[in-house]
Every structure is written in C-alpha cells, then in structure tokens.
Design a protein around this motif. Sequence first.
Motif, mmCIF file in Angstrom:
data_model
loop_
_atom_site.group_PDB
_atom_site.id
_atom_site.type_symbol
_atom_site.label_atom_id
_atom_site.label_comp_id
_atom_site.label_asym_id
_atom_site.label_seq_id
_atom_site.Cartn_x
_atom_site.Cartn_y
_atom_site.Cartn_z
ATOM 1 N N UNK A 1 46.439 44.458 52.480
ATOM 2 C CA UNK A 1 45.029 44.396 52.883
ATOM 3 C C UNK A 1 44.168 43.733 51.808
ATOM 4 N N UNK A 2 44.612 43.863 50.563
ATOM 5 C CA UNK A 2 43.839 43.252 49.467
ATOM 6 C C UNK A 2 43.943 41.726 49.546
ATOM 7 N N UNK A 3 45.078 41.284 50.042
ATOM 8 C CA UNK A 3 45.355 39.849 50.141
ATOM 9 C C UNK A 3 44.649 39.268 51.370
ATOM 10 N N UNK B 1 54.542 39.693 41.998
ATOM 11 C CA UNK B 1 54.619 40.048 43.411
ATOM 12 C C UNK B 1 54.269 41.511 43.702
ATOM 13 N N UNK C 1 39.800 44.023 39.779
ATOM 14 C CA UNK C 1 39.588 44.468 41.151
ATOM 15 C C UNK C 1 40.804 44.216 42.020
ATOM 16 N N UNK C 2 40.967 45.065 43.027
ATOM 17 C CA UNK C 2 42.034 44.821 44.010
ATOM 18 C C UNK C 2 41.401 44.460 45.348
ATOM 19 N N UNK C 3 40.774 45.436 46.028
ATOM 20 C CA UNK C 3 40.299 45.150 47.393
ATOM 21 C C UNK C 3 38.930 44.467 47.424
ATOM 22 N N UNK D 1 43.981 49.133 37.422
ATOM 23 C CA UNK D 1 44.897 48.291 38.201
ATOM 24 C C UNK D 1 45.356 47.091 37.378
ATOM 25 N N UNK E 1 36.496 48.957 55.080
ATOM 26 C CA UNK E 1 36.829 47.595 55.529
ATOM 27 C C UNK E 1 35.944 47.119 56.685
ATOM 28 N N UNK F 1 49.913 33.780 45.086
ATOM 29 C CA UNK F 1 49.384 34.827 44.206
ATOM 30 C C UNK F 1 48.908 35.982 45.067
ATOM 31 N N UNK F 2 49.453 37.172 44.808
ATOM 32 C CA UNK F 2 49.208 38.316 45.686
ATOM 33 C C UNK F 2 47.750 38.769 45.668
ATOM 34 N N UNK F 3 47.181 38.906 44.494
ATOM 35 C CA UNK F 3 45.843 39.469 44.393
ATOM 36 C C UNK F 3 44.785 38.371 44.344
ATOM 37 N N UNK F 4 43.663 38.667 44.985
ATOM 38 C CA UNK F 4 42.518 37.760 44.874
ATOM 39 C C UNK F 4 41.857 37.945 43.510
ATOM 40 N N UNK F 5 40.972 37.008 43.176
ATOM 41 C CA UNK F 5 40.233 37.090 41.907
ATOM 42 C C UNK F 5 38.738 37.077 42.200
ATOM 43 N N UNK G 1 45.815 30.895 45.140
ATOM 44 C CA UNK G 1 46.817 30.094 45.842
ATOM 45 C C UNK G 1 47.594 31.019 46.762
ATOM 46 N N UNK H 1 41.287 33.766 46.941
ATOM 47 C CA UNK H 1 42.739 33.578 46.839
ATOM 48 C C UNK H 1 42.951 32.316 46.037
ATOM 49 N N UNK I 1 51.479 45.096 42.302
ATOM 50 C CA UNK I 1 50.420 45.584 41.420
ATOM 51 C C UNK I 1 50.694 47.035 41.038
ATOM 52 N N UNK J 1 47.890 43.395 38.047
ATOM 53 C CA UNK J 1 48.804 42.618 38.896
ATOM 54 C C UNK J 1 50.101 42.345 38.151
#
Lengths: 313, 288
Positions: free
Chosen positions: A279-281, A74, B248-250, A69, A37, B51-55, B48, B46, A76, A71
């Motif tokens: 952290x992903x968000x 709410x 992808x997640x992070x 992974x 990070x 929505x938890x995960x980014x794209x 919105x 993001x 993942x 989603x």
Amino acid sequence: MVKDEKPSNKIRSNYFGLTFNSPIILLSGCVGFGDEYTRVDGYSNSDVGGICLKGTTLDERLGNNAQRIYETSDGMINAIGLQNPGADYVIDNILPSLNFNETNFIANISGASVDEYVAIVKKFDNSNINALEINISCPNVKEGGVHFGNDYEMTSKIVSECRKNTKKPLIIKLSPNQSNIGMSAQKCIDAGADGLSVINTISAMSIDIKSRKPVLDNINGGLSGPAIKPIALLKVFEAYQISKKYNIPIIGQGGIINYKDAIEFILAGASLVGLGTAMFYDPLICPKINDELVKYIEFNEIKNIKDLIGNLN
Amino acid sequence: MKDSSIYIENAKVLNHQHMEGGQHIIRLESEKCSQYAKPGMFIHLKCDENTLMRRPFSVMRASKEEKWIEILYKTFGHGTNSLKLVEVGDTLNYMGPIGNGFSLSKKKTIPLLIGGGVGIPPLIFLASEIKEFCNFKPIIFFGSEVTFPFKYFPSKYMIKDFLPEVTASPDFIEAMGFVSRLASQQDYPGCYKGFIHELAEHWIKTLNTDQLDKVCIYSCGPTPMLEAVSLVARKYKIDCQICIEEHMACAVGGCAGCIVKIKDNNKIVSKRVCVDGPVFKSSTIYYE
C-alpha cells in the motif's frame, strides 16, 4: 470517493459468518484505524474484504522513538512500538466513524499480559467490530508480543482466555520467528481460534556504518515487503497442513504486491491475503489486484477463488 | 471517511536540472497537485519502478496556470540516485499534495524565513506566496554546506546595523524585491561563515521591540538546525513554525512511521509528521 460497484462475486467468500467481497485484507499497522487511506483520491474501503485496525493496547501507548522505519533490499524494517490511543478511545471515538457497509473491520489486540489481552477482548466484544485479531507476535515491544507467540503454553493460555470472553471471530496472528509454526497453529486451533494470520514481520535490524549505530532507535524491528515473501509462503504452507484439518482459514501475508503473489499464497493454503507494505508503494493497488484475480480465475475456468485454496498440483 | 485531498498523478517530467553538490531540480506536470499545494506541503514520489518505498519531497514551486510543480532534491541513497537518471519526457508517479503547510499570520507582518539545505524549497514556495498574496516584507536566510542551488551576488538592499561583510543574496529573491542573506560553514563569498541560526539571531538583534513583535519565523531544514532555530525563537519570544523532515513509509497517516513528539497539555504525544504536520509550532515540539 465511494465506489458503488463491489468486486466480482468470483472473488467473494464467507468465513466465520462474515462476507469478504475480496480476499484482500489490509494489514494492521499499515492503514491506521481504517479511514487514513480515504484521503487518497480513488481509494475505497469497498475494494477490500477487510481492514485490520492498528494494534490496540488497553492504555494509550506513545510508541518507540524515531527513527522507526528503514528501507532495506526489497523490504522495510519498522519499529513503531504499538503507538495507539488505547482500547476505550478506539471503541468510543474511532469505531463510530467507520462505515461498516464498506468492508469488515477487524480489531488487532496486543497485551503485555494475559489479563491485558482479556480486558481488551471484553471491551471489543461489546462493540460493533466484525472480528478480533490477537497479536502474539509483535517483534517491536519489550513485553509480550513475539515472546508470547514463541511459547506454546502461553499461546494456548492467551487464546483460550480470549475465547472464553468473546463470541466474535478470533484470529491469531502468528510469528515467523519460531521453529515450528505448525505446532503453534495446532495450539491456537485447540484453544478455540477461528482463523490464523500467517505471518507477522520477521525480527531484523540495520546498522549505519558511519555512526556505527543501529539505524532504528529500538535497535530491532520487523522486516516486511517482498524480501520476506518466500519465507511467509512456506510458513503459510506449513500452517495450512494443520489448519485444513479443521477448516480454519488463514490470512496469508508477507510481501504480497501483486495478484501473482496473492495466488501463490492461496495455493499454499491461504483463504484470504494480507497487503501492507504494498500500500505504501501503490495506495490504489487493491482494485487492480481484484481485477487480475478475476481474470486469472476466468482464464483457468474456476468458479470461485475458494477453489484455489491449497490446490497445489 | 475523509475528504479526498491527496491525488495520485502519473506525470511527465518537463524539466530536470542538475547542479553542483548533487542537487537537482525536477519540474513535473501536475493537473491536481499544482492546484492545491501550499508552502510546506510535500509529494511522495516513486523514484523508479524497482524501488519499493516512495520518497517525500517538499514542493518548491507550483504553477496553477501552467499546471506543474517543482521539487529540489539532493542525491543521497539509491532512490535519489536513480531519480537523477530520469529524463525530460519520462513519466513519474507521485502522490500529493500532502500535509499541513505554513500558516501566515496577518498580525506578523515581518516573516523571517530560515531554510537550510534541502529545507530551502518550502521557503522558496512561501516567499513566492508572500510576493503574490501579501504586502509583507519578509527577510530570508538560506544556509547550505554545498554550493547553493541558485545564483547569488552582493545585494542591493542594505540592512541597518547588520553584518556589513555579509552581502550575498540569491538572484531570484532579489528579483522579488525581498531582502535575503546566505550562511555556510564553507568560505563562500559574501556569505556568513557559520550556522544559519546565528545569522538570523544577528538580524533579530537589530530589531526594536515593536518590530520584534511583528516577526514570525518559518523554517525548514535538518533537525539540529530546527532545534537551534527553535531555541532562538524561544529566547526572543518569537512565534515560530517549523517544517519537519522524517523518514516516511505511507505518508497518509496509516503507518505512524514518521513521528515527532509534541507537548500537549503537560503530556507528551506522538504526532505523525506526514498528516499532522509537517509544519508544527516549534514551541510544541518536545526535544529530549
């Protein structure tokens, strides 16, 4: 960018001989081996109390095939499968590159047998790592993992054998996939655990109705994120009923994405709080949570965050 | 500690264009990402607040001077369906630029760009970079199973010994002075009816040995397409770089959620698509 300024001492605490500048612990599997990070402008390891490194096995592991992974509502599901370069590589090549002045680094150890756990613990015992987290609850591997965590005898055996082989703080990561987490906590404490991580991800799956196949190549994975927060909170509360008798700290984790969640976990009995999916968000979420925790403490006229632990009315 | 290279921006939406086939182009303000983005790199957006995960989305265009970037996306799930509702003037949060982009080789003076579907954007960016910084004359093939997200018409550029009925070329590529053709399984006028790797192979067959030696393939698209392109590259011994898409997640290398298996000294290793890629040499990819 390294920040000189550390978080307020109102959220600083000490456990197992280590100082945690913030109650936030970045969770294993979410932040690589501690410096991933730092690619992000504005991020600093100094903003967290500790970082659990990626799950490490004795030998290198390739991990599961993609797709790893998915989603969900709410949350993942992940099935990484403990991809890692092996304990020797981590100790020889990764630990020397980490700045231990910034935060505490905690190794996360996984094995397919008691002997493997012990062998890895011995290796890390000779390193400068700050603490060891024993993962007996990974839902994504064929051998060991959650199967060990759900077997009280095996839990006792792994923890006591690890205890015999290290003087480093020993934290045991418990599975939510068991009916009596209090019993598991008791066994870990009796066997010499210094701390508990509660909880690991929850076994889960998803299905693609077009292909009629499981979405993840591994079929099952571990569910994380806000979707599991109420479950995690109860498990922390249950584990705390045991751990408080022995002053054993809990790293509460499972769906924490803001300071309110963190406070809830602390009130349920957590001394430290783990962040992963959040952290992903937002990779810059930790200093924001720190600031808001301080504001909450000041508003409620509390001296230190420790005074909130298990402090339910 | 790594050098900071990924920036988080809260950016105004400058333009949002909606096209047929559920395709959309969004232009975002960009102080930092616009300055450092290279073709093949992506942003993690993001869609919105709920929505938890980014794209992840490939950068399609970037303007250093005007400080904006553009992405093209296709509505697919709830993230992109909520993204399409975003209006000009709204603010979006994204991280970028991320990953290793394409690397143009000085010796390979005939770049062959092959883009399929939502894999087209990084090649549009690459074409712009070639136009600005090189004197190479690329050939560009795009494929799509929905209406192309740009205008096209019969090209003014002829290709010797090539399929005479395949004439369709995108207007903006033509304006760059580059040769291009399109492929689709649909019956679009002037387009090659079939797979894009077949179209590319038809063109490769028109080359002599000297010309073939100067070709390097740069490609992005769905996995089966990239696998087919990689096989063509291997058949004709052409260097080939492919830009891989994966869940992808992070997107910073922390979770190992987005992996690709790579051949490394007779060993198979897992590499992270986000930071070890997304561009890899096709010859190193391990296809099971």
